[in-house]
Design an enzyme around this catalytic site. Sequence first.
Site, PDB file in Angstrom:
ATOM      1  N   TYR A   1      41.774  56.413  41.561  1.00  0.00           N
ATOM      2  CA  TYR A   1      41.637  55.268  42.455  1.00  0.00           C
ATOM      3  C   TYR A   1      42.215  54.009  41.813  1.00  0.00           C
ATOM      4  CZ  TYR A   1      39.364  51.193  44.539  1.00  0.00           C
ATOM      5  OH  TYR A   1      39.124  49.954  45.073  1.00  0.00           O
TER       6      TYR A   1
ATOM      7  N   THR B   1      41.745  45.888  42.982  1.00  0.00           N
ATOM      8  CA  THR B   1      40.409  46.222  42.484  1.00  0.00           C
ATOM      9  C   THR B   1      40.274  45.955  40.991  1.00  0.00           C
ATOM     10  OG1 THR B   1      38.894  48.084  42.084  1.00  0.00           O
ATOM     11  CG2 THR B   1      41.213  48.607  42.202  1.00  0.00           C
TER      12      THR B   1
END
Length: 331
Positions: free
Chosen positions: A142, A117
């Site tokens: 995250y 990501t």
Amino acid sequence: MAVLVTGGAGYIGSHTAWALLDAGDEVVIVDRLSTGHLWSVPPEARFYEGDIGDSELIGRILGENSVDSIIHFAGSIVVPESVSDPLSYYENNTVKSRSLMASAINAGVPNFVFSSTAAVYGTPVSIEPVDETAPLNPESPYGSSKYMTEVMLRDSAAAYEGFNYTALRYFNVAGADPQGRTGQSSRNATHLIKVAVQVATGKREGMSVFGTDYPTPDGTCIRDYIHVTDLANAHVLAVQRMRNGGGSLVANCGYGRGFSVLEVLETVEKVAGKNLNVTYAPRRAGDAVSIVANPARARKELSWVPEHDDLEEIVATALTWEERLSKHNQA
């Protein structure tokens, strides 16, 4: 040889499974169906229900199928949730990824593609498009959980001969399969375009814009939105590259230009032909101000040529899927 797709009943995983089948690959899917849907699994794929952290199951899957490549999507992805419950993210995204890697290495699977990501970058020091040499400074658990997995892959590729990986750092993924075979079907989606088309189709009464005081032209966050079909094709190319002798690679997947939250909502209103019920709320923890990809490495190393680089097309396919999903749920 076959490709094992973890999380293949989910959004990006199901699109990639279809793309692999379209390219002539055999596909094996493992998914615990916590957020994915069995009906989104292509009928030609071999499906196992289970958790990637179950090393006995993964070992059995690899033993029963001639897998030479793993594409790893299974994981948790909601930034605010990771801030409020970080340990679950480190468990699901990092610890279980370590277990999957160990299973792959023990079984002699040479190719591993990881769903990473842009959150590993945090807010870039410069607003210019971010390339892979930019400092890594994740601002949420995250992002940190994904970064830790990249580190494990890097170190494993250095230590274990014959093991190579590709980490694809996604920017904001949206849209749906133009053929209507699959799309984003998460029960509690938080992605901007998904939420906006749910409002447009009457599935939500309204939506919130989180933060209007960012240092951007209209005060809202800026993101690089990539069509899910282009992203799925990048995974197919990553597998092909490693099969052809390409070594490990980290590459951004985005288009190299950004749109603000308000620009996206204006596009949804234009495509849907209706106004959205929008309220304004304070900033959320963990949201970067602006992040736009420099995709030059992916274009060069993967010979990746995006075919759906148009925000209106992205929104239109998302809207069409949302309408189709309504009919599916009513059936």
